[in-house]
Design an enzyme around this catalytic site. Sequence first.
Site, mmCIF file in Angstrom:
data_model
loop_
_atom_site.group_PDB
_atom_site.id
_atom_site.type_symbol
_atom_site.label_atom_id
_atom_site.label_comp_id
_atom_site.label_asym_id
_atom_site.label_seq_id
_atom_site.Cartn_x
_atom_site.Cartn_y
_atom_site.Cartn_z
ATOM 1 N N PHE A 107 32.292 -23.419 0.530
ATOM 2 C CA PHE A 107 33.736 -23.274 0.331
ATOM 3 C C PHE A 107 34.158 -21.821 0.119
ATOM 4 O O PHE A 107 35.058 -21.534 -0.648
ATOM 5 C CB PHE A 107 34.225 -24.191 -0.805
ATOM 6 N N ARG A 127 34.532 -36.504 1.927
ATOM 7 C CA ARG A 127 35.335 -35.638 2.799
ATOM 8 C C ARG A 127 35.584 -36.349 4.123
ATOM 9 O O ARG A 127 34.677 -37.016 4.633
ATOM 10 C CB ARG A 127 34.582 -34.337 3.100
ATOM 11 N N LYS A 168 47.573 -51.945 10.801
ATOM 12 C CA LYS A 168 46.280 -51.401 10.420
ATOM 13 C C LYS A 168 45.253 -52.535 10.297
ATOM 14 O O LYS A 168 44.127 -52.442 10.781
ATOM 15 C CB LYS A 168 46.459 -50.716 9.059
ATOM 16 N N CYS A 207 44.258 -34.268 0.598
ATOM 17 C CA CYS A 207 43.851 -34.165 -0.813
ATOM 18 C C CYS A 207 44.227 -32.857 -1.495
ATOM 19 O O CYS A 207 44.993 -32.861 -2.445
ATOM 20 C CB CYS A 207 42.351 -34.392 -0.934
HETATM 21 C C1 UDX Z 1 38.472 -32.803 0.132
HETATM 22 C C2 UDX Z 1 37.290 -32.727 -0.844
HETATM 23 O O1 UDX Z 1 36.261 -31.904 -0.270
HETATM 24 C C3 UDX Z 1 36.766 -34.109 -1.168
HETATM 25 O O2 UDX Z 1 35.745 -34.008 -2.138
HETATM 26 C C4 UDX Z 1 37.913 -34.959 -1.685
HETATM 27 O O3 UDX Z 1 37.469 -36.275 -1.913
HETATM 28 C C5 UDX Z 1 39.077 -34.974 -0.710
HETATM 29 O O4 UDX Z 1 39.482 -33.632 -0.416
HETATM 30 P P1 UDX Z 1 38.783 -33.158 2.760
HETATM 31 O O5 UDX Z 1 40.254 -33.035 2.525
HETATM 32 O O6 UDX Z 1 38.282 -34.255 3.647
HETATM 33 O O7 UDX Z 1 38.000 -33.324 1.363
HETATM 34 O O8 UDX Z 1 38.295 -31.788 3.440
HETATM 35 P P2 UDX Z 1 37.408 -30.514 3.085
HETATM 36 O O9 UDX Z 1 36.239 -30.470 3.980
HETATM 37 O O10 UDX Z 1 37.145 -30.405 1.645
HETATM 38 O O11 UDX Z 1 38.403 -29.352 3.564
HETATM 39 C C6 UDX Z 1 39.723 -29.243 3.038
HETATM 40 C C7 UDX Z 1 40.444 -28.075 3.651
HETATM 41 O O12 UDX Z 1 39.902 -26.852 3.174
HETATM 42 C C8 UDX Z 1 40.391 -27.983 5.182
HETATM 43 O O13 UDX Z 1 41.675 -27.649 5.648
HETATM 44 C C9 UDX Z 1 39.410 -26.878 5.457
HETATM 45 O O14 UDX Z 1 39.671 -26.205 6.665
HETATM 46 C C10 UDX Z 1 39.644 -25.962 4.257
HETATM 47 N N1 UDX Z 1 38.479 -25.135 3.914
HETATM 48 C C11 UDX Z 1 37.344 -25.717 3.442
HETATM 49 C C12 UDX Z 1 38.555 -23.748 4.051
HETATM 50 O O15 UDX Z 1 39.569 -23.195 4.467
HETATM 51 N N2 UDX Z 1 37.471 -23.005 3.684
HETATM 52 C C13 UDX Z 1 36.318 -23.538 3.198
HETATM 53 O O16 UDX Z 1 35.396 -22.782 2.882
HETATM 54 C C14 UDX Z 1 36.249 -24.939 3.087
#
Ligand code: UDX
Length: 447
Positions: A265, A165, A39, A276
């Site tokens: 969301f 995110r 990395k 996460c």
């Molecule tokens: C998340 C948090 O948003 C962030 O604040 C934290 O620091 C890390 O975890 P991330 O994992 O990058 O970020 O993705 P995010 O955009 O939050 O989506 C997470 C998951 O939820 C994805 O699989 C996405 O498809 C799903 N999702 C999100 C839904 O199914 N519906 C929604 O309305 C939003």
Amino acid sequence: MAAKPRISVIGVGYVGLCTAVGFASKGYSVVCSDVDSGKVSKIKAGIPPFHEPNLPQMLEKSINQGYLTCLVNQTEAAVMETDITYIAVSTPSKEDGSIDLRYIEAVSRDIGKTLRQKNGYHVVLVKSTVVPGTTQNTVKPILEAESKKTCGRDFGLCMNPEFLRQGSAFEDTSNPDRVVIGSFDEKSGDAIERLYRDFYHPKVPRIIRTSLATAELIKYASNAMLATKISFINTIANICEEIPGADVKVVAAAMGLDKRIGPLFLDAGLGYGGSCFPKDVKALIACSKALGYEPELLDSVEDVNHKQPLKAVEFVKQQLGNLEGKNIAILGLAFKPDTDDMREARVIPIINELLKEGAVITAYDPVAISMAKSIFQNKISYADSAIGCLKNADCAIVVTEWEEFKKLSPEDFCINMRHPILIDGRRIYCPEVYSEKLKFTAIGLGK
Ligand code: UDX
């Protein structure tokens, strides 16, 4: 401390590298260290080890301008040369869902040893997601034991959760809703507040100052709330499917207009994945149980999310019956668009289940194919375009809502597939338009 403090970042995963590059791109001198030599070589050559928009350009610039250096497993050197150290190593799950702190402990030991020899005030800042109590009860004692110094008097200690995110890391870090600074004592917190006031000047976001444990819990509570919103709307979607004429998208849009609920969301789909939400919800459940409280709501959030991807398989079976030898096109492998990350991607249980049923799978994703190959090897085939993926398919499933999939017209499916059957797992298509020309099923759409 100098006007612009020098920063070390230990652990260059997603959060660590984006934090490091964020500071370096604003003229802070940043030294990173990571145990993974592969990395580090990539980063030194200006190549990000993962896909993130804008990262390649920002990384290259930071390195060329001399603001960012990256070392292999040299925590001591990185700490020695800097004023503030971010701990950004991973905190994986153990078998039982509880958090594995071994990397946090190892790094704390190395930092502590260095602080023993280092003169001047140094602040250690935990950026990794850790369960409430970890900074106080694990990091602090190790730092004090190894440094033979006293926290608060000889060095500072803060907990600063990260909310970025994947896929929009730099938008999120340059324009956050809030910055949370948990501190052991006021002096440490003041040092980090100054750092962020300077970093964000003149548009400083809300800064919340708290105790260490509260900062740790804010991160878990935020992620658990977002996961809850997703499992909630997926539950409503599942109910909609039983009600003729109901559509979860319309329900969510109308709900979102209520200021107390908000529009974000509430996208129903095949569930949440990524590095996460799944891990953090599990860790919060385990932490809560260890404290003697049964968090039933969170158990249900997880349960709904575990079952949700299998809805896609249920839909395929409703359309095709026996899946033996049937060609299924999978559009999207990454856990969400704009990333090649497949950790806890919802596509994994979907593909495993389809394979169990004897289906023949061809998958396409704009960036996650090589990641998928390391998971599925030759158990499935890989296409090099969305259209290529649809060729001769008996059914197509949209698993990740990439922009390029939104551009596929009903004709693209009809012309290329053997049977134009489409399952919209992420609600990217207009049901009226697509159901006119295709056998169209979607999450949260009443039959
Ligand atoms: C998340 C948090 O948003 C962030 O604040 C934290 O620091 C890390 O975890 P991330 O994992 O990058 O970020 O993705 P995010 O955009 O939050 O989506 C997470 C998951 O939820 C994805 O699989 C996405 O498809 C799903 N999702 C999100 C839904 O199914 N519906 C929604 O309305 C939003």
